[in-house]
Motif scaffolding. Structure first.
Motif, PDB file in Angstrom:
ATOM      1  N   LEU A  32       7.896  -2.176   9.313  1.00 62.94           N
ATOM      2  CA  LEU A  32       6.916  -2.635   8.329  1.00 62.94           C
ATOM      3  C   LEU A  32       7.249  -2.012   6.985  1.00 62.94           C
ATOM      4  N   ASP A  33       7.417  -2.844   5.971  1.00 61.68           N
ATOM      5  CA  ASP A  33       7.758  -2.378   4.626  1.00 61.68           C
ATOM      6  C   ASP A  33       6.480  -2.241   3.804  1.00 61.68           C
ATOM      7  N   LEU A  34       6.176  -1.006   3.402  1.00 66.97           N
ATOM      8  CA  LEU A  34       4.980  -0.767   2.604  1.00 66.97           C
ATOM      9  C   LEU A  34       5.178  -1.135   1.139  1.00 66.97           C
ATOM     10  N   LEU A  35       6.434  -1.320   0.718  1.00 68.98           N
ATOM     11  CA  LEU A  35       6.717  -1.783  -0.644  1.00 68.98           C
ATOM     12  C   LEU A  35       6.762  -3.314  -0.613  1.00 68.98           C
ATOM     13  N   HIS A  36       5.634  -3.918  -0.352  1.00 63.48           N
ATOM     14  CA  HIS A  36       5.596  -5.366  -0.149  1.00 63.48           C
ATOM     15  C   HIS A  36       5.546  -6.156  -1.444  1.00 63.48           C
ATOM     16  N   ASP A  37       5.193  -5.502  -2.546  1.00 62.93           N
ATOM     17  CA  ASP A  37       5.196  -6.202  -3.829  1.00 62.93           C
ATOM     18  C   ASP A  37       5.271  -5.190  -4.970  1.00 62.93           C
ATOM     19  N   PHE A  38       5.285  -5.710  -6.200  1.00 63.02           N
ATOM     20  CA  PHE A  38       5.438  -4.891  -7.398  1.00 63.02           C
ATOM     21  C   PHE A  38       4.278  -3.902  -7.540  1.00 63.02           C
ATOM     22  N   GLU A  39       3.077  -4.366  -7.255  1.00 61.26           N
ATOM     23  CA  GLU A  39       1.909  -3.492  -7.377  1.00 61.26           C
ATOM     24  C   GLU A  39       1.982  -2.326  -6.399  1.00 61.26           C
ATOM     25  N   ALA A  40       2.474  -2.592  -5.187  1.00 61.61           N
ATOM     26  CA  ALA A  40       2.616  -1.515  -4.201  1.00 61.61           C
ATOM     27  C   ALA A  40       3.604  -0.454  -4.679  1.00 61.61           C
ATOM     28  N   LEU A  41       4.694  -0.891  -5.301  1.00 60.10           N
ATOM     29  CA  LEU A  41       5.675   0.051  -5.847  1.00 60.10           C
ATOM     30  C   LEU A  41       5.033   0.923  -6.916  1.00 60.10           C
ATOM     31  N   LEU A  42       4.270   0.311  -7.810  1.00 64.18           N
ATOM     32  CA  LEU A  42       3.600   1.072  -8.865  1.00 64.18           C
ATOM     33  C   LEU A  42       2.590   2.044  -8.270  1.00 64.18           C
ATOM     34  N   ASP A  43       1.840   1.592  -7.282  1.00 64.39           N
ATOM     35  CA  ASP A  43       0.842   2.458  -6.648  1.00 64.39           C
ATOM     36  C   ASP A  43       1.503   3.670  -5.998  1.00 64.39           C
ATOM     37  N   TRP A  44       2.637   3.433  -5.312  1.00 64.90           N
ATOM     38  CA  TRP A  44       3.313   4.562  -4.683  1.00 64.90           C
ATOM     39  C   TRP A  44       3.757   5.574  -5.732  1.00 64.90           C
TER      40      TRP A  44
END
Length: 208
Positions: A32-44
């Motif tokens: 399961l990839d938690l970096l599923h979109d641009f917003e997730a990358l920013l949140d991380w």
């Protein structure tokens, strides 16, 4: 029907590099990839203290929906793959290691840092921040964290959780290097329960 709660990011690696590698997990035996979109990358990046809330909101407003948005997520996943290779010296071939180094160094070449002098009472301090001119620049703080980790930490202390179903990595800075689990409350507890049940089963077999 109970509400399904999406997995959150794991910050158990004792370093941003390992926490970034840990954005790819396993659930019920499936990746399961938690970096599923641009917003997730920013949140991380905000949660990893590599990006401020102000920067996150600005980059989200400017680059969401742009042509580069999907590309930055793919580049982040590719960086994660390269970092995974670099934390496993001797387990991959020399060509793969060199390719990973080139990818990281390519990001570092684009890095621009602005330094300011700040007065703090009767003393002064230096504050630095990275400038983001294009979406790919968002990955430079992660690449910089890789430099810190790979040059100052002992890779022999990078461990995988001993739960066979878990893929999380961590830096074992425990006393005597005895840490075994990503978390004693999750995998550690599960494995102890499993071991207990197995002992009970074996005992019952002997008595029957």
């Amino acid at each position: 029907m109970p509400k399904k709660i999406a997995p959150e990011f794991y910050f158990i690696g004792n370093h941003p590099l390992l926490d970034f590698v840990n954005t790819k997990i396993a659930v019920n035996g499936q990746p399961l990839d938690l970096l599923h979109d641009f917003e997730a990358l920013l949140d991380w990046q905000v949660k990893a203290n590599l990006l401020t809330e102000v920067e996150r909101n600005l980059r989200k407003a400017v680059w969401t929906g742009s042509e580069e948005e999907a590309g930055i997520v793919e580049a982040a996943r590719l960086l994660r793959d390269h970092l995974f290779i670099l934390i496993q010296p001797g387990s991959v071939n020399e060509a793969s290691t060199e390719a990973s180094l080139q990818f990281v160094n390519g990001l570092l070449q684009e890095q621009i840092t602005r330094t300011t002098l700040v007065a703090e009472g009767s003393t002064y301090s230096r504050k630095s921040r990275m400038l983001f001119r294009k979406p790919l620049d968002l990955l430079t703080p992660i690449a910089a964290s890789a430099v810190d980790f790979l040059t100052t930490y002992d890779l022999k202390l990078v461990k995988k959780c001993e739960n066979p179903a878990c893929v999380l990595r961590f830096y074992d800075n425990s006393k005597n290097g005895t840490r075994r689990w990503c978390s004693p409350k999750t995998c550690g507890n599960r494995m102890k329960v499993a071991a207990y049940l197995e002992r009970q089963k074996q005992q019952q077999t002997k008595e029957s």
